[in-house]
Design an enzyme around this catalytic site. Structure first.
Site, mmCIF file in Angstrom:
data_model
loop_
_atom_site.group_PDB
_atom_site.id
_atom_site.type_symbol
_atom_site.label_atom_id
_atom_site.label_comp_id
_atom_site.label_asym_id
_atom_site.label_seq_id
_atom_site.Cartn_x
_atom_site.Cartn_y
_atom_site.Cartn_z
ATOM 1 N N TYR A 1 -4.116 16.321 -1.163
ATOM 2 C CA TYR A 1 -2.836 16.380 -0.454
ATOM 3 C C TYR A 1 -2.986 17.195 0.830
ATOM 4 O O TYR A 1 -2.463 16.816 1.887
ATOM 5 C CB TYR A 1 -1.766 17.025 -1.343
ATOM 6 C CG TYR A 1 -1.357 16.179 -2.525
ATOM 7 C CD1 TYR A 1 -0.335 15.235 -2.419
ATOM 8 C CD2 TYR A 1 -1.983 16.318 -3.758
ATOM 9 C CE1 TYR A 1 0.048 14.454 -3.495
ATOM 10 C CE2 TYR A 1 -1.616 15.542 -4.852
ATOM 11 C CZ TYR A 1 -0.602 14.616 -4.714
ATOM 12 O OH TYR A 1 -0.236 13.840 -5.778
ATOM 13 N N ASN B 1 6.585 6.208 -1.448
ATOM 14 C CA ASN B 1 5.789 5.041 -1.081
ATOM 15 C C ASN B 1 6.338 3.772 -1.742
ATOM 16 O O ASN B 1 6.307 3.640 -2.962
ATOM 17 C CB ASN B 1 4.331 5.263 -1.512
ATOM 18 C CG ASN B 1 3.445 4.071 -1.209
ATOM 19 O OD1 ASN B 1 3.796 3.201 -0.405
ATOM 20 N ND2 ASN B 1 2.294 4.034 -1.862
ATOM 21 N N CYS C 1 -1.493 5.432 -2.758
ATOM 22 C CA CYS C 1 -1.119 6.805 -3.111
ATOM 23 C C CYS C 1 -1.859 7.290 -4.359
ATOM 24 O O CYS C 1 -1.927 8.499 -4.607
ATOM 25 C CB CYS C 1 0.391 6.922 -3.296
ATOM 26 S SG CYS C 1 1.135 5.724 -4.402
ATOM 27 N N HIS C 2 -2.443 6.368 -5.142
ATOM 28 C CA HIS C 2 -3.220 6.778 -6.316
ATOM 29 C C HIS C 2 -4.523 7.475 -5.917
ATOM 30 O O HIS C 2 -5.150 8.140 -6.752
ATOM 31 C CB HIS C 2 -3.531 5.578 -7.213
ATOM 32 C CG HIS C 2 -4.323 4.498 -6.546
ATOM 33 N ND1 HIS C 2 -3.738 3.527 -5.756
ATOM 34 C CD2 HIS C 2 -5.661 4.234 -6.532
ATOM 35 C CE1 HIS C 2 -4.685 2.707 -5.309
ATOM 36 N NE2 HIS C 2 -5.856 3.114 -5.771
ATOM 37 N N GLU D 1 -11.652 1.651 -9.355
ATOM 38 C CA GLU D 1 -12.274 1.705 -8.037
ATOM 39 C C GLU D 1 -13.656 2.339 -8.093
ATOM 40 O O GLU D 1 -14.576 1.912 -7.382
ATOM 41 C CB GLU D 1 -11.369 2.463 -7.064
ATOM 42 C CG GLU D 1 -10.059 1.744 -6.802
ATOM 43 C CD GLU D 1 -9.300 2.279 -5.601
ATOM 44 O OE1 GLU D 1 -9.843 3.146 -4.875
ATOM 45 O OE2 GLU D 1 -8.164 1.820 -5.381
#
Length: 210
Positions: free
Chosen positions: A131, A154, A162-163, A191
């Protein structure tokens, strides 16, 4: 990418005046609902109580439209194509265009929009950012709390990732107000596996490795 995103996000018609259409996809995270108009995607909604698909060590999963196919606008088609690729063949998302966005948040000259644009443009598949670092990237190193607020606001998760935003100490942080943390962990793992597979394939095909 920033200017391209800005151009694709701004249209003459006010989002509140749009005729909305919606599609539902059946994905590894349960049903995903995408709402939009002819000008762009308004929102992507995940099920916070969904049970993610079980993993078997592979990163490819099915993601198909199950409702709303007949009402699909061009931006919704681009969005569903992108989501299908994200789950089924993640390496191809880099070659696909982002759909236009037409949620009001992308029409406002705010720090929230700046954060979302920065996140989409600069934090790539398989990467994470804190962040604090995202606040710095967006132009205000002191606005860490505002970054957290931007993540909560979002309207198009997954595409605006945002993840991928995690706590400074390395913990994954909250997702969907804390109720979707299991989804966030699944996405990060998805991912990581996909990125690792892609990197390995790239090394194997490199001339220096032949």
């Amino acid at each position: 990418m920033a200017s391209r995103l800005h151009q694709k996000s701004v249209h003459k018609r006010n989002p509140s005046q749009c005729k909305l259409a919606g599609v539902t996809l059946l994905s590894p995270l349960g049903e995903i609902q995408v709402t939009g108009c002819e000008n762009g995607v308004h929102c992507i909604q995940l099920q916070e109580d969904a049970t993610p698909a079980e993993r078997t060590g592979v990163a490819s999963f099915a993601c198909v439209v199950c409702k709303g196919q007949e009402d699909m606008t061009a931006p919704l088609k681009e969005c569903t194509d992108w989501l299908h690729a994200y789950f089924c063949d993640p390496g191809t998302t880099e070659k696909l265009p982002f759909p236009a966005f037409h949620h009001p948040i992308f029409h406002e000259a705010t720090f929230t929009r700046q954060v979302l644009q920065t996140l989409l443009r600069d934090v790539k598949f398989g990467e994470t950012v804190s962040y604090k670092h995202l606040a710095e990237m967006a132009g205000n190193s002191k606005a860490v709390r505002a970054v957290g607020g931007a993540m909560r606001k979002n309207p198009v998760p997954l595409i605006v990732p945002c993840h991928r935003v995690i706590s400074n100490n390395g913990n994954i942080g909250n997702y969907m107000g804390g109720k979707g943390n299991h989804l966030k962990q699944w996405l990060l793992t998805h991912e990581k596996l996909s990125h690792g597979k892609k990197t390995k394939a790239s090394l194997c095909s490199s001339p220096s490795q032949l």
